[in-house]
Design an enzyme around this catalytic site. Structure first.
Site, PDB file in Angstrom:
ATOM      1  CB  CYS A 194      34.381  27.767  16.692  1.00 28.24           C
ATOM      2  SG  CYS A 194      34.375  28.696  14.508  1.00 28.24           S
ATOM      3  CD  GLU A 215      31.908  25.238  15.307  1.00 23.24           C
ATOM      4  OE1 GLU A 215      31.221  25.471  15.739  1.00 23.24           O
ATOM      5  OE2 GLU A 215      32.545  26.391  14.352  1.00 23.24           O
ATOM      6  CE  LYS A 275      31.840  27.427  19.199  1.00 25.42           C
ATOM      7  NZ  LYS A 275      31.125  27.267  18.154  1.00 25.42           N
TER       8      LYS A 275
END
Length: 296
Positions: free
Chosen positions: A153, A43, A116
């Site tokens: 993540c 990331e 995200k």
């Protein structure tokens, strides 16, 4: 048979765009030389993890996707090497900012992007200051190496994310990551919990899962630090770890999967046949009782 070789990478940041991109490119080239057809970078690999604390100056680092230098550089690399590359970047879209991954196919074409969805907010990981919650929804892409599902993540802790991508046809799941020390409790090591959550996604959905994390100590302007614990890994369709990196090493790991054989097994188990969506109303709530109002 649909045998594909998938690779994870792991590296420490040098807080310099050119140096970070050079290091990431070297890892991609090494993995491709070893036969990798898809290489997963961590990331926000093109710089330090700037979310340790809140500093408005870092917002200037976000770039629009159409002109993002990291996307341009690694799309060209994907085309040169003939590999699939998910490219994690800090995106600016008008006045909004997103934590975004662009999916680049083996011919260098950009298949789309994912923003995200789940944005953490806590000491050492103050991402809500920088990123709006993603508006793309969960997505999958048909690439040269199979149908890819990707979360970023914090997304990796949510089984709903993984199951949604599996239902949409993903053949394997990818998670670029930046996680390490827990500032509220310096004695707590979350690395095994982190791995086990994703290994559960692999087992529950009967598909491989790959996670690429960063390593090393990174320090915010105010002196606060995160120590990223690495432990990037590849899990097979049963959730077993079949490749893992340690807490400090930089490099890559690669594994070959027969996606057709895994797909046949996934269908034969019946876990998707026997789902009962009509019983899952609680998943559409925050408190287990009241349905979330969806606007738009």
């Amino acid at each position: 048979m649909a045998n594909v070789k998938l690779a994870i990478t792991q590296m420490a940041s040098q807080n310099d765009w050119s140096k970070n991109c050079d290091k990431a490119e070297l890892l991609v080239r090494q993995a491709a030389k070893a036969g990798a057809q898809l290489v997963l970078l961590q990331e926000l690999f093109d710089g330090d993890y700037f979310c340790i604390e809140q500093h408005a100056k870092f917002l200037a680092n976000a770039k629009e996707l159409k002109s993002h230098p990291t996307v341009k550089r690694f799309a060209a690399l994907a085309k040169e090497l003939g590999v699939v590359l998910p490219i994690s970047v800090f995106e600016r879209a008008g006045l909004a900012h997103y934590n975004t991954t662009v999916i680049v196919d083996a011919d260098g074409s950009q298949l789309g992007y994912y923003r995200k969805s789940h944005i953490p907010d806590g000491r050492g990981y103050q991402e809500k200051f920088y990123f709006s919650p993603g508006d793309t929804g969960f997505k999958v892409w048909q690439t040269a190496v199979g149908t890819v599902g990707l979360g970023i993540c914090w997304d990796q802790w949510f089984p709903e994310c993984a199951r949604a991508m599996a239902l949409m046809g993903a053949e394997f799941l990818l998670y670029p990551t930046a996680i390490g020390s827990e500032p509220p409790n310096p004695n707590y090591d979350s690395s095994s919990h982190w791995q086990n959550a994703m290994r559960g996604h692999a087992a529950a959905n009967i598909m491989p899962v790959l996670a690429s994390n960063r390593v090393g100590k990174e320090t915010a302007p105010d002196g606060r630090s995160d120590i990223f614990y690495g432990r990037s890994f590849i899990a097979d369709y049963q959730g077993e770890k079949i490749a893992e990196m340690n807490r400090t090493e930089e490099g890559f790991k690669i594994h070959e999967f027969d996606l057709d054989a895994i797909g046949n097994l996934r269908r034969s188990w019946g876990i998707f046949r026997d789902r009962r969506p009509e019983l899952y109303d609680a998943l559409l709530t925050l408190d287990g009782k009241t349905k979330v109002m969806i606007h738009g």
